[in-house]
Design an enzyme around this catalytic site. Structure first.
Site, PDB file in Angstrom:
ATOM      1  N   HIS B 141     121.553  27.149  23.927  1.00 25.58           N
ATOM      2  CA  HIS B 141     121.351  27.186  22.481  1.00 25.58           C
ATOM      3  C   HIS B 141     119.898  26.976  22.090  1.00 25.58           C
ATOM      4  O   HIS B 141     119.594  26.588  20.972  1.00 25.58           O
ATOM      5  CB  HIS B 141     122.254  26.156  21.792  1.00 25.58           C
ATOM      6  CG  HIS B 141     123.672  26.281  22.201  1.00 25.58           C
ATOM      7  ND1 HIS B 141     124.240  25.465  23.154  1.00 25.58           N
ATOM      8  CD2 HIS B 141     124.636  27.162  21.851  1.00 25.58           C
ATOM      9  CE1 HIS B 141     125.489  25.832  23.351  1.00 25.58           C
ATOM     10  NE2 HIS B 141     125.763  26.847  22.586  1.00 25.58           N
ATOM     11  N   GLY B 142     118.998  27.159  23.065  1.00 21.06           N
ATOM     12  CA  GLY B 142     117.582  27.209  22.742  1.00 21.06           C
ATOM     13  C   GLY B 142     116.873  25.893  22.510  1.00 21.06           C
ATOM     14  O   GLY B 142     115.812  25.870  21.899  1.00 21.06           O
TER      15      GLY B 142
END
Lengths: 703, 176
Positions: B141-142
């Site tokens: 999710h970065g």
């Protein structure tokens, strides 16, 4: 269950829900307002008891699956790990194993009750047949479950029972291969049995729902065997039947817990603590006690196919009972002739059960044949005929008349007790005569861990560990134990540092490391005890083919014949020390063979070993282990100490089990007492209607 | 006999019913204990979670290795001088979960960063030496962590946790 429901909700939400799914009224009509005959005796509570037991089996079973591995190489060890390492794993596993035996015990009472009081007769034929189907499903489920621990008895039960189908003409062999998924019982058999063992209980639940449904359509039978005629004849299910059922269930749990906490292995077979071995059949292979009568019938018939047919017929014939019994009177209470033959038939079943456990030879076979014949004659000849020639006693007009009138004290029950006492006395007096048989019984030792409050003697366990380490461990592994166990509560009471020191002395094979090579390192607390051999073949090769067995569960894997009636008294005295008594006897039982005994090469004569020729040379002698605590350095002391130590390795949670057992028994006694008085209060006005104020409905709910 | 329409004095009957119900309920609650406790880690799992020793000698400067403790990946980063300086010089105001680099390392061993390699967002394993902050980048999710394992950007709420560990010698640590 006809007509409009008695459940009339007033709350708008309930009304809304009820109009869309009338499940609340269904439950209310089935378990609250449902009318039950007022004269039911305690035998009618077994239906509820069985429902509770089924739930216990399903809940514990689902949990066992979380810790069990259905793989022929891992199944045995996974169950042992569950018993040792999982929190309360021993409790859940013993509850499931003993639960199945108690389930059968309860179902037999339930069935015998139905047979005595004619509960299979019109209009309850379908109800009865569904019951027979449930019983068949239970037998299949019980058998499949027994295979899962993958011990010797599991393996050979699977082999023998699946081979029943090889009796089928022409396709028999193909059928059996299909059942096995191989050319013998093996891993595919285990995994499919596991799957089916998980499935069948839910099929049983479905049939139980049908059973209860059918019951609620036709209503319960009752000891008088007459149908309810007025509202006066019945009481609402809640609270009357509910509390009666709860009281007797609680009392039944006392019996259950007695086995679960104090005799968890009594109903099982010691051989099932030996891992499955496809190349050795145990000398004495018998099914669990609840299948024994059918096993005796199978063995009574000298023809393979006919034996299998007789086995299945003996169960299926029950389904035809409604039409085989020609009497119009339901309750056996009013049938003097039937009553006699009923008890003869019960005795036939019990004696067949005993014969099923005996070796298939000589007089046992003849007795089995006679009783098998009688088993079938009872259904095919006796029942139809006595129904026609018997003069029944006068049947009461109504249930209320029967209930208020009371009945005479049971002369039959007294006679049965007298007969039992006589039988026991006879066996006791004949015991000395049998004691001189060729296989001497190991003497019973005194153990600190025996009885309901038993605990291990820590010093004795430490000495036993010393004997194991200095003598036994040269040849015998202890593969199910970890070093950390030595310092765990309930064990020999070593400190963690001492256990770590023991571990550090062991060389543990680990790896592969980053270079892809295996390496040896000193043991850690989490490591298992190391086997003295790299593999079982090496062990066998070192000892002329007789590999020294692993000792981890040896104390539970060995036993000796207790004989009748001692084995019954063992239930009361909680005798569970068969294994350790046998070990002590064996270790000190070496002597010169009698002149007429031919000892095979490479074996030694032992008084207590079955067959007397044991491969293990005498391992212990006075003075071989130097004790530091001043205990006598004698063979007998060594034997007792190492046996006690092996009892602990076989049952590391023995102390916790007995402690929890005591707490549970006390709790259950209190609960059962309270339920007894609650039930008495609830039933008071029904049992003593004259004391109720005139005009008052004696059945009005008091809760 | 009590009249249901009038609140009467408690009777012996009421007491009996309440006592029975209470004892039954207590029993039911105790039955739940083993049914729930059996799902906790068993004794062998706990024993296998004992501390492990890791030899730091083979780890070159600038290298990050992964070891496993209690089934979790532990990142051991041998940081360069430049990385240490960079990590120590970050302003606390730039950090969503403010923590100094000194708090995250052992005094005298600042070149060694030991963190549990599990993204504090939803448990994925971040990739070392990537992202905009020279530390870790979580591909799920970065989330981005710096070279002190501190969260700098993305949905993760907290820094990569420091497992319990100690230096047995200059080139050996014990995790656990």
């Amino acid at each position: 269950m006809s007509g409009p429901s008695k459940f009339q909700p007033t709350h708008p939400v309930l009304k809304w829900f009820e109009a869309r799914l009338p499940i609340l009224s269904l439950l209310y009509d089935s378990f609250v307002s449902y009318p039950t005959p007022r004269n039911l005796n305690f035998l009618w509570t077994f239906g509820a008891i069985l429902s509770f037991l089924l739930m216990i089996q399903i809940v514990t079973g689902i949990i066992l699956v979380m810790h069990y591995t259905a793989n022929a190489d891992l199944a045995f060890a996974s169950i042992e790990q569950m018993m040792r390492d999982v929190n309360y794993g021993w409790l859940l596993r013993y509850a499931h194993a003993n639960g199945s035996a108690l389930f059968f015990f309860a179902v037999y009472i339930h069935m015998f009750r139905g047979m005595y009081y004619g509960s299979y007769k019109e209009p309850r034929e379908v109800l009865w047949i569904i019951g027979v189907i449930i019983y068949l499903l239970m037998m299949a489920t019980g058998f499949l479950g027994y295979v899962l621990p993958w011990g010797q008895m599991s393996y050979w039960a699977a082999t023998v029972i699946t081979n029943l189908f090889s009796a089928v003409p022409i396709v028999g062999e193909t059928l059996v291969t299909w059942l096995w998924g191989g050319y013998s019982v093996g891993n595919p058999t285990l995994t499919r049995f596991f799957s089916l063992h998980y499935l069948l209980p839910f099929v049983i639940v479905a049939f139980v729902v049908l059973h209860v449904w059918a019951l609620h359509v036709v209503g319960q039978n009752n000891p008088a065997g007459v149908e309810p005629k007025s509202d006066e004849d019945t009481v609402p299910f809640t609270p009357y039947a509910t509390f009666k059922d709860l009281f007797f269930f609680s009392a039944f749990m006392l019996l259950f817990c007695w086995f679960l906490f104090y005799l968890p292995n009594y109903l099982g077979h010691a051989d099932n603590y030996i891992p499955a071995n496809p190349s050795v059949t145990p000398a004495h292979i018998v099914p669990e006690w609840y299948y024994l009568p059918f096993y005796a019938i199978l063995r009574a018939i000298p023809n393979k196919l006919a034996g299998v047919i007789a086995l299945f017929a003996s169960i299926l014939i029950l389904a035809f009972l409604p039409w085989l019994d020609t009497s119009k009177v339901k309750s056996g209470r009013y049938r003097p002739l039937f009553k006699i033959f009923f008890w003869i038939w019960i005795a036939t079943c019990i004696v067949l059960g005993w014969l099923g456990a005996m070796p298939a030879e000589g007089g046992y076979v003849i007795a089995s044949r006679i009783l098998t014949a009688w088993y079938f004659l009872h259904f095919i000849v006796v029942l139809p005929v006595i129904g026609m020639i018997e003069k029944p006693l006068p049947v009461p007009d109504s249930i209320t008349e029967d209930h208020i009138g009371g009945h005479k004290k049971k002369a039959g029950a007294v006679a049965a007790l007298v007969a039992l006492a006589a039988l026991v006395g006879l066996s006791v007096s004949s015991e000395p005569a049998r004691a001189s048989s060729e296989q001497p019984k190991p003497p019973q030792q005194t153990w600190t861990f025996a009885g309901p409050f038993g605990t291990f003697d820590r010093a004795q366990l430490q000495r036993g560990f010393q004997v194991y380490r200095e003598v036994c461990s040269a040849c015998h592994g202890l593969s199910l134990m970890s070093f950390r166990n030595l310092a765990e509560p309930g064990g020999p009471g070593f400190t963690t540092a001492q256990a770590a020191a023991v571990a550090a002395e062991a060389k543990v094979k680990d790896g592969p490391n980053d270079q892809g090579e295996m390496f040896e390192r000193p043991g850690r607390l989490a490591d298992r005890f190391q086997s003295p051999y790299p593999n079982p073949q090496a062990a066998a090769a070192a000892f002329n083919g007789a590999a020294p067995p692993d000792l981890s569960v040896m104390a539970k894997a060995r036993t000796y014949e207790r004989g009748f009636p001692t084995f019954l008294f063992d239930i009361l005295t909680q005798y569970q020390e068969n294994g350790v008594d046998y070990m002590v006897a064996l270790l000190g039982g070496y002597e010169d063979p009698p002149a007429d005994f031919k000892l095979p090469d490479g074996s030694n004569y032992n008084k207590y070993f079955p067959g007397h020729a044991v491969a293990m040379p005498p391992p212990l002698a006075d003075g071989v282990v130097a004790y530091t605590d001043g205990s006598p350095q004698t063979l007998n002391q060594y034997a007792k100490d190492v046996a006690a130590f092996l009892m602990w390795t076989a049952e590391p949670h023995l102390e916790a089990r007995k402690r929890l057992g005591f707490q549970t028994m006390i709790f259950l006694l209190v609960l059962t007492g309270l339920l007894y008085f609650t039930k008495k209060k609830i039933w008071h006005d029904v049992e003593h209607p004259t004391e109720a104020a005139p005009g008052q409905d004696p059945k009005a709910t008091k809760i | 006999m009590t009249n249901p329409s009038l609140p009467a004095e408690p009777t012996r009957r009421d007491f009996l019913y309440i006592a029975t119900g209470a004892v039954g309920a207590i029993g039911g609650a105790f039955v739940l204990v083993p049914l729930i406790a059996q799902m906790n880690p068993n004794a062998s799992t706990i024993a296998a979670g004992a501390p492990i020793e890791v030899d730091l000698a083979p780890i070159a400067e600038g290298q990050v290795i992964k070891v496993t403790w209690r089934g979790k990946p532990i990142f051991i980063s041998h940081r360069t001088k430049q990385e240490v300086e960079q990590a120590q010089s970050v302003k606390m105001s730039q950090l969503p979960d403010p923590q100094t680099d000194q708090d995250r390392t052992k005094p005298g061993h600042e070149q060694w960063l030991v963190v549990v390699g599990i993204c504090t967002h939803l448990g994925c394993i971040p990739i070392a030496k990537s992202g905009d902050y020279g530390g870790w980048f979580c591909p799920c999710h970065g989330s981005q962590y710096d070279d002190s394992g501190r969260i700098r950007q993305g949905p993760a709420p907290a820094n990569l946790p420091i497992p319990p560990y100690r230096f047995v010698s200059d080139s050996k640590i014990e995790i656990g």
